[in-house]
Design an enzyme around this catalytic site. Sequence first.
Site, mmCIF file in Angstrom:
data_model
loop_
_atom_site.group_PDB
_atom_site.id
_atom_site.type_symbol
_atom_site.label_atom_id
_atom_site.label_comp_id
_atom_site.label_asym_id
_atom_site.label_seq_id
_atom_site.Cartn_x
_atom_site.Cartn_y
_atom_site.Cartn_z
ATOM 1 C CB ALA A 228 36.683 37.387 42.996
ATOM 2 C CG HIS A 229 37.484 39.362 36.500
ATOM 3 N ND1 HIS A 229 37.854 38.347 35.655
ATOM 4 C CD2 HIS A 229 36.923 40.315 35.726
ATOM 5 C CE1 HIS A 229 37.545 38.669 34.410
ATOM 6 N NE2 HIS A 229 36.964 39.863 34.427
ATOM 7 C CB ALA A 230 35.759 34.255 36.348
ATOM 8 C CB VAL A 231 39.841 34.983 33.807
ATOM 9 C CG1 VAL A 231 38.971 33.770 33.539
ATOM 10 C CG2 VAL A 231 39.248 36.222 33.155
ATOM 11 C CE1 TYR A 235 37.323 44.024 39.184
ATOM 12 C CE2 TYR A 235 38.452 43.464 37.141
ATOM 13 C CZ TYR A 235 37.497 44.197 37.805
ATOM 14 O OH TYR A 235 36.721 45.085 37.121
#
Length: 397
Positions: A228-231, A235
């Site tokens: 996953a994307h952090a922000v 995603y």
Amino acid sequence: MSHPLPLDGITVVAVEQAVSAPFATRQLADLGARVIKIERPDGGDFARGYDTAARGLASHFVWCNRGKESIAVDLKDPRGLEIVRQLVADADVFVQNLAQGAAARLGLDAETLCAAHPRLIAVDISGYGAEGPYAHKRAYDMLVQCEAGLVSVTGTAEQPVKAGIPAADIAAAMYAFSGVLAALLRRGTTGVGGAVEVSMLESLAEWMGHPLHYGMHGGETPARTGVAHAVISPYDAYTTADGGQVLLSVQNDREWRRLADQVLGRPELGGDPVFATNTARTANREKTDAVVAEALARLDTREAISRLEAAGIACARLNSVTDVAGHPQLAARDRWREVDSPVGPLRALLPPITLPGGPEARMGAVPALGEHTDALLKALGMTDEGTAALRRDGVVA
């Protein structure tokens, strides 16, 4: 008009091992340079022994060493060292990634060589640089990944993990490669070569740009979030009905509304305050992931990709390395070639730098240890008897 390969006529001598220097010089060879690889007589580059996955050859060695000439020389013997010095005298570029201080003890450091040969470009690749408290610290790829902070931002919240490729080695190789190209351009203007210094730590620290600046200026360390994307949310990778995994990325709220309507089948989520903005979706990541995962779990991989693409949502299959070897895009663009080796032809990718209007990259054979020793010694003026004597004494192989 057909152009020659850009490094045609450039000679590179490399005292190299493992990945960082060999990968840098292989790219020079692909662009037309003649690369003479200096190896130890007793086994050569130790990457030759990492595994036997490439039909008996080591996968690292096959990847990093095509298109080179191998000469096996004992640098601890004055006669062997003199052979290398003669080769360097006729070279444009010298590359080494020996342990810190070893090149200087042999007189093969950049300062010594460039003083003797002003047009020479001499590249020193090290773990941590020539000075500082870490200068003599052992530097292997995974250790540098840890020191550079890469491992701290890779993995899940519970478990940090190293990158699955030798990222520190590759980063150093790429900067050594581009450093040589820059130095050749400068030499074309000034007539003078000079030193190029690259460290694995500094190379990988540069690649840490986003999380490094996020942490320095935001005051907190970026979270480890797996795939996953952090922000940004959603995603992440989601499992499909046939057991595959599809990664999708929603970059803005318009895309979220399309995803909700055309893929999730729940248009009401587009304006729901829990999901309507990326800030809300990230704050409610578990709920966001749950609704996306539920919808994709009802679709097989092909249908999921088809629906996402029709909705204009960026997506990708989470491929295995075997999948990459059969990737339809690489096949459609004719990116695979065969290179010769001591065990016969081996499949390899064309290098990613494409120069239309000129010849294709020179993807030469993977050399056997000392395959070119006799020819190179003969070119230096050595008689057959002299070569035989050196071989008897273990100076060459």
